[in-house]
Design a protein around this motif. Structure first.
Motif, PDB file in Angstrom:
ATOM      1  N   SER A   1       1.002  -1.094  -0.156  1.00 10.96           N
ATOM      2  CA  SER A   1       0.198  -0.041  -0.090  1.00 10.96           C
ATOM      3  C   SER A   1       0.839   1.247  -0.024  1.00 10.96           C
ATOM      4  O   SER A   1       1.683   1.307   0.861  1.00 10.96           O
ATOM      5  CB  SER A   1      -1.014  -0.074   1.297  1.00 10.96           C
ATOM      6  N   ARG A   2       0.674   2.042  -0.797  1.00 14.43           N
ATOM      7  CA  ARG A   2       1.591   3.418  -1.091  1.00 14.43           C
ATOM      8  C   ARG A   2       0.798   4.614  -0.953  1.00 14.43           C
ATOM      9  O   ARG A   2      -0.365   4.690  -1.298  1.00 14.43           O
ATOM     10  CB  ARG A   2       2.111   3.254  -2.225  1.00 14.43           C
TER      11      ARG A   2
ATOM     12  N   GLU B   1       0.197   8.026  -2.527  1.00 17.67           N
ATOM     13  CA  GLU B   1       0.266   8.381  -4.205  1.00 17.67           C
ATOM     14  C   GLU B   1       0.188  10.117  -3.996  1.00 17.67           C
ATOM     15  O   GLU B   1       0.544  10.411  -5.192  1.00 17.67           O
ATOM     16  CB  GLU B   1      -1.126   8.087  -4.783  1.00 17.67           C
ATOM     17  N   ASP B   2      -0.234  10.665  -2.918  1.00 18.76           N
ATOM     18  CA  ASP B   2      -0.169  12.136  -3.188  1.00 18.76           C
ATOM     19  C   ASP B   2       0.232  12.974  -1.949  1.00 18.76           C
ATOM     20  O   ASP B   2       0.055  12.274  -0.782  1.00 18.76           O
ATOM     21  CB  ASP B   2      -1.455  12.655  -3.667  1.00 18.76           C
TER      22      ASP B   2
END
Length: 200
Positions: free
Chosen positions: A2-3, A5-6
């Motif tokens: 899980s990353r 992203e912003d």
């Protein structure tokens, strides 16, 4: 995996920075930041270029940089291995960061800015030692300077003064990992002499 992203998601996770972490930032050398940096014989120079990033340790037997004025630092480039990773990056992309350390201090001081590689004779002459001059001088224009919270150095116990190198691969072993025929033992036997300061 899980990353994030912003930036909005990152800020939602961490929250806003504390006021003091912003108030401590200066856009030039204040008298106290100048005093701190003058006490540092070691820093890490970070650069960025087309091939990626580079972090290079820099050290001297006195102050590792000289403040030319409140906005400018000069870092002499003494004899090394001629890889020139940092210098190549600076010539193509002037963005740099410096992280200064002083043994025993749990703080570090960080400088972010831009740099050029100078071969000016007068500037090189400021660093002359035993008749030798650095090949070039990295001239850093300060964008911001601030001290880093002490937590990382305190957690790591960096200045405990203990030898924790047992079991760490030697320089020769690291070379032999890339070149199986390399004589790591002979290299390591002579490495202490080879690694002695030969800046000038």
């Amino acid at each position: 995996m899980s990353r994030i992203e912003d930036v909005a998601a990152l800020e939602a996770l961490y929250g806003q920075p504390g006021r003091r972490s912003l108030d401590k930032v200066a856009d030039r050398l204040t008298p106290l930041y100048a005093k701190w940096i003058a006490a540092s014989r070691f820093c890490v120079l970070s650069t960025v270029g087309p091939e990626g990033t580079d972090g290079s340790p820099r050290g001297d037997d006195g102050p590792v940089v000289e403040a030319l004025d409140a906005q400018t630092l000069a870092l002499p480039d003494w004899m090394g291995n001629n890889r020139m990773d940092s210098l190549r990056n600076i010539v193509r992309d002037g963005r740099v960061s410096l992280m200064f350390m002083v043994p025993g201090s749990t703080n570090v001081v960080r400088v972010n800015g831009t740099a050029v590689v100078s071969v000016d004779e007068g500037l090189r002459g400021r660093f002359g030692k035993e008749g030798k001059l650095p090949r070039s001088v990295v001239v850093v224009t300060i964008g911001e300077v601030y001290f880093q919270c002490a937590k990382a150095i305190m957690r790591s116990g960096l200045w405990r003064g203990e030898d924790e190198s047992a079991g760490v691969p030697s320089a020769g072993e690291l070379v032999r990992e890339a070149d199986a025929g390399f004589d790591a033992e002979s290299y390591d036997d002579g490495y202490a002499e080879y690694a002695k300061p030969r800046m000038w």
